[in-house]
Motif scaffolding. Structure first.
Motif, PDB file in Angstrom:
ATOM      1  N   GLN A   1      24.325  72.813  17.137  1.00 12.53           N
ATOM      2  CA  GLN A   1      24.960  71.894  18.085  1.00 12.53           C
ATOM      3  C   GLN A   1      26.259  72.482  18.624  1.00 12.53           C
ATOM      4  OE1 GLN A   1      25.570  68.214  15.978  1.00 12.53           O
ATOM      5  NE2 GLN A   1      23.593  67.362  16.578  1.00 12.53           N
ATOM      6  N   GLU A   2      27.045  73.107  17.744  1.00 14.48           N
ATOM      7  CA  GLU A   2      28.331  73.669  18.160  1.00 14.48           C
ATOM      8  C   GLU A   2      28.128  74.833  19.144  1.00 14.48           C
ATOM      9  OE1 GLU A   2      32.535  73.964  18.264  1.00 14.48           O
ATOM     10  OE2 GLU A   2      31.068  72.400  17.766  1.00 14.48           O
ATOM     11  N   VAL A   3      27.112  75.639  18.916  1.00 14.21           N
ATOM     12  CA  VAL A   3      26.811  76.725  19.849  1.00 14.21           C
ATOM     13  C   VAL A   3      26.454  76.146  21.223  1.00 14.21           C
ATOM     14  CG1 VAL A   3      25.242  78.621  20.405  1.00 14.21           C
ATOM     15  CG2 VAL A   3      26.098  78.364  18.078  1.00 14.21           C
ATOM     16  N   HIS A   4      25.627  75.121  21.220  1.00 14.42           N
ATOM     17  CA  HIS A   4      25.263  74.486  22.496  1.00 14.42           C
ATOM     18  C   HIS A   4      26.510  73.882  23.167  1.00 14.42           C
ATOM     19  CE1 HIS A   4      21.014  75.082  22.442  1.00 14.42           C
ATOM     20  NE2 HIS A   4      20.842  74.468  21.275  1.00 14.42           N
ATOM     21  N   ARG A   5      27.401  73.316  22.362  1.00 12.33           N
ATOM     22  CA  ARG A   5      28.604  72.697  22.923  1.00 12.33           C
ATOM     23  C   ARG A   5      29.478  73.736  23.637  1.00 12.33           C
ATOM     24  NH1 ARG A   5      33.769  72.057  22.360  1.00 12.33           N
ATOM     25  NH2 ARG A   5      33.869  73.507  20.598  1.00 12.33           N
ATOM     26  N   VAL A   6      29.717  74.867  22.989  1.00 15.58           N
ATOM     27  CA  VAL A   6      30.611  75.867  23.593  1.00 15.58           C
ATOM     28  C   VAL A   6      29.961  76.536  24.789  1.00 15.58           C
ATOM     29  CG1 VAL A   6      31.871  76.274  21.451  1.00 15.58           C
ATOM     30  CG2 VAL A   6      29.884  77.693  21.981  1.00 15.58           C
ATOM     31  N   THR A   7      28.651  76.684  24.769  1.00 11.93           N
ATOM     32  CA  THR A   7      27.989  77.308  25.925  1.00 11.93           C
ATOM     33  C   THR A   7      27.991  76.385  27.138  1.00 11.93           C
ATOM     34  OG1 THR A   7      25.832  76.557  25.105  1.00 11.93           O
ATOM     35  CG2 THR A   7      26.500  78.791  24.541  1.00 11.93           C
ATOM     36  N   HIS A   8      27.893  75.074  26.910  1.00  9.60           N
ATOM     37  CA  HIS A   8      27.923  74.129  28.027  1.00  9.60           C
ATOM     38  C   HIS A   8      29.351  73.848  28.482  1.00  9.60           C
ATOM     39  CE1 HIS A   8      23.769  73.110  26.635  1.00  9.60           C
ATOM     40  NE2 HIS A   8      23.593  73.084  27.933  1.00  9.60           N
ATOM     41  N   ALA A   9      30.314  73.941  27.556  1.00  9.63           N
ATOM     42  CA  ALA A   9      31.711  73.703  27.923  1.00  9.63           C
ATOM     43  C   ALA A   9      32.255  74.846  28.744  1.00  9.63           C
ATOM     44  CB  ALA A   9      32.555  73.482  26.671  1.00  9.63           C
ATOM     45  N   GLY A  10      31.733  76.025  28.535  1.00  7.29           N
ATOM     46  CA  GLY A  10      32.200  77.203  29.278  1.00  7.29           C
ATOM     47  C   GLY A  10      33.524  77.683  28.747  1.00  7.29           C
TER      48      GLY A  10
ATOM     49  N   GLN B   1      33.279  84.727  29.448  1.00  7.18           N
ATOM     50  CA  GLN B   1      32.111  84.240  30.158  1.00  7.18           C
ATOM     51  C   GLN B   1      30.869  85.038  29.770  1.00  7.18           C
ATOM     52  OE1 GLN B   1      31.994  81.478  31.970  1.00  7.18           O
ATOM     53  NE2 GLN B   1      29.783  81.776  32.129  1.00  7.18           N
ATOM     54  N   LYS B   2      31.033  86.349  29.580  1.00  9.55           N
ATOM     55  CA  LYS B   2      29.907  87.178  29.137  1.00  9.55           C
ATOM     56  C   LYS B   2      29.456  86.782  27.737  1.00  9.55           C
ATOM     57  CE  LYS B   2      30.952  91.269  31.936  1.00  9.55           C
ATOM     58  NZ  LYS B   2      31.318  92.706  31.902  1.00  9.55           N
ATOM     59  N   ASP B   3      30.429  86.468  26.870  1.00 12.56           N
ATOM     60  CA  ASP B   3      30.095  86.028  25.518  1.00 12.56           C
ATOM     61  C   ASP B   3      29.317  84.717  25.545  1.00 12.56           C
ATOM     62  OD1 ASP B   3      31.323  88.198  24.349  1.00 12.56           O
ATOM     63  OD2 ASP B   3      33.219  87.169  23.995  1.00 12.56           O
ATOM     64  N   ILE B   4      29.738  83.808  26.409  1.00 13.31           N
ATOM     65  CA  ILE B   4      29.055  82.515  26.529  1.00 13.31           C
ATOM     66  C   ILE B   4      27.620  82.713  27.017  1.00 13.31           C
ATOM     67  CG2 ILE B   4      28.997  80.367  27.863  1.00 13.31           C
ATOM     68  CD1 ILE B   4      32.054  80.343  27.718  1.00 13.31           C
ATOM     69  N   GLU B   5      27.453  83.613  27.979  1.00 10.37           N
ATOM     70  CA  GLU B   5      26.111  83.899  28.492  1.00 10.37           C
ATOM     71  C   GLU B   5      25.238  84.514  27.399  1.00 10.37           C
ATOM     72  OE1 GLU B   5      26.745  86.370  31.867  1.00 10.37           O
ATOM     73  OE2 GLU B   5      27.581  84.758  33.106  1.00 10.37           O
ATOM     74  N   LEU B   6      25.831  85.371  26.563  1.00  7.94           N
ATOM     75  CA  LEU B   6      25.086  85.980  25.459  1.00  7.94           C
ATOM     76  C   LEU B   6      24.641  84.920  24.448  1.00  7.94           C
ATOM     77  CD1 LEU B   6      24.007  88.351  23.850  1.00  7.94           C
ATOM     78  CD2 LEU B   6      26.330  88.753  22.984  1.00  7.94           C
ATOM     79  N   LEU B   7      25.554  84.014  24.103  1.00  8.52           N
ATOM     80  CA  LEU B   7      25.201  82.932  23.187  1.00  8.52           C
ATOM     81  C   LEU B   7      24.085  82.064  23.771  1.00  8.52           C
ATOM     82  CD1 LEU B   7      28.628  81.647  21.779  1.00  8.52           C
ATOM     83  CD2 LEU B   7      26.854  82.919  20.574  1.00  8.52           C
TER      84      LEU B   7
ATOM     85  N   LEU C   1      34.550  82.119  19.710  1.00 10.57           N
ATOM     86  CA  LEU C   1      33.106  82.120  19.916  1.00 10.57           C
ATOM     87  C   LEU C   1      32.400  82.942  18.843  1.00 10.57           C
ATOM     88  CD1 LEU C   1      32.873  82.567  23.796  1.00 10.57           C
ATOM     89  CD2 LEU C   1      32.667  80.454  22.481  1.00 10.57           C
ATOM     90  N   SER C   2      33.019  84.041  18.459  1.00 14.98           N
ATOM     91  CA  SER C   2      32.456  84.891  17.405  1.00 14.98           C
ATOM     92  C   SER C   2      32.347  84.138  16.085  1.00 14.98           C
ATOM     93  CB  SER C   2      33.316  86.148  17.219  1.00 14.98           C
ATOM     94  OG  SER C   2      32.827  86.945  16.167  1.00 14.98           O
ATOM     95  N   GLU C   3      33.374  83.344  15.779  1.00 13.08           N
ATOM     96  CA  GLU C   3      33.375  82.579  14.534  1.00 13.08           C
ATOM     97  C   GLU C   3      32.272  81.524  14.538  1.00 13.08           C
ATOM     98  OE1 GLU C   3      34.437  81.691  10.717  1.00 13.08           O
ATOM     99  OE2 GLU C   3      35.110  83.352  11.987  1.00 13.08           O
ATOM    100  N   VAL C   4      32.098  80.858  15.675  1.00 14.59           N
ATOM    101  CA  VAL C   4      31.031  79.851  15.794  1.00 14.59           C
ATOM    102  C   VAL C   4      29.669  80.505  15.593  1.00 14.59           C
ATOM    103  CG1 VAL C   4      29.839  78.317  17.416  1.00 14.59           C
ATOM    104  CG2 VAL C   4      32.333  78.265  17.258  1.00 14.59           C
ATOM    105  N   TRP C   5      29.482  81.675  16.217  1.00 16.38           N
ATOM    106  CA  TRP C   5      28.189  82.345  16.114  1.00 16.38           C
ATOM    107  C   TRP C   5      27.912  82.805  14.678  1.00 16.38           C
ATOM    108  CZ3 TRP C   5      23.636  82.474  17.658  1.00 16.38           C
ATOM    109  CH2 TRP C   5      22.780  83.510  17.283  1.00 16.38           C
ATOM    110  N   LYS C   6      28.911  83.372  14.009  1.00 14.51           N
ATOM    111  CA  LYS C   6      28.726  83.823  12.630  1.00 14.51           C
ATOM    112  C   LYS C   6      28.322  82.666  11.717  1.00 14.51           C
ATOM    113  CE  LYS C   6      31.946  87.732  12.821  1.00 14.51           C
ATOM    114  NZ  LYS C   6      33.268  88.258  12.367  1.00 14.51           N
ATOM    115  N   CYS C   7      28.937  81.522  11.917  1.00  9.82           N
ATOM    116  CA  CYS C   7      28.611  80.343  11.107  1.00  9.82           C
ATOM    117  C   CYS C   7      27.197  79.854  11.388  1.00  9.82           C
ATOM    118  CB  CYS C   7      29.617  79.224  11.370  1.00  9.82           C
ATOM    119  SG  CYS C   7      31.280  79.549  10.720  1.00  9.82           S
TER     120      CYS C   7
END
Length: 218
Positions: free
Chosen positions: A209-218, A85-91, A144-150
């Protein structure tokens, strides 16, 4: 699973309980007299009681161990959930001003023309990449780390591709363009530049788009 530990545990329990029962049998007149008068029945009953008691004791111990393991696993799961959850908030904080209703995102998603690209858009992209690169906070969750790196890699590539192929026509121009001279002298190179810009833009849009998807999906 090996049976050595359960068997050893049962035998140890049996020895302990058996000693207690034997001691009790010695001091309880009725039990002592019954066993003397009926040795086979007495010892048979004694052994059955011993086995049942030992098995029951072992089952209780196993259940306690299982409950302790489940409790510990739940603690680990809760910690993992909190960390994610902290990672999602950071993203979310990193892409907050690039939301899907932002001017930047809408411009990107509308397939901008690379014959005349808005200068403010290019400047915002450069600023965003620099800000992300300065942020050294780690994202612990593997997916989440992989999505952010990409996403970061795509943003860098897009910004570098714009810098490589585009320039302002005038000193105070509000847009960038691929050199018209290149278009006249080498149409193939000009079209290649446009293609690289379009591909880099689409790749960045996809990962944003993928970053937004994972942050909204939680």
């Amino acid at each position: 699973m090996s049976t050595e530990k359960p068997v050893s545990s049962v035998l140890n329990s049996a020895a302990t309980i058996g000693g207690a029962i034997s001691l009790g049998a010695y001091f309880i007149p009725f039990t002592k007299e019954f066993m003397i008068a009926h040795p086979l029945w007495g010892w048979g009953l004694f052994i059955c009681t011993l086995i049942v008691t030992s098995v029951a004791s072992e089952q209780v111990a196993r259940r306690r161990e299982s409950l302790a393991t489940e409790k510990m696993q739940k603690k680990f799961d809760d910690l993992d959930l909190q960390s994610r959850q902290k990672d999602i908030e950071l993203l979310g904080s990193r892409v907050g001003d690039l939301g899907q209703d932002s001017e930047f995102y809408i411009y990107l998603a509308d397939d901008p023309s690379y014959e005349h690209l808005a200068l403010w858009f290019s400047s915002k992209l450069e600023e965003t990449v620099r800000t992300w690169e300065r942020d050294t906070r780690d994202i612990r969750d593997t997916s989440l780390s992989e999505v952010w790196k990409c996403c970061l890699k795509a943003a860098r590539t897009y910004s570098k591709t714009i810098a490589k192929h585009m320039q302002t026509k005038e000193r105070r121009a509000s847009s960038l363009e691929v050199s018209p001279v290149l278009g006249r002298d080498s149409p193939a190179a000009y079209n290649q530049a446009l293609s690289e810009l379009q591909n880099a833009g689409k790749e960045f849009e996809l990962w944003l788009q993928e970053v937004h998807r994972v942050t909204h999906a939680g």
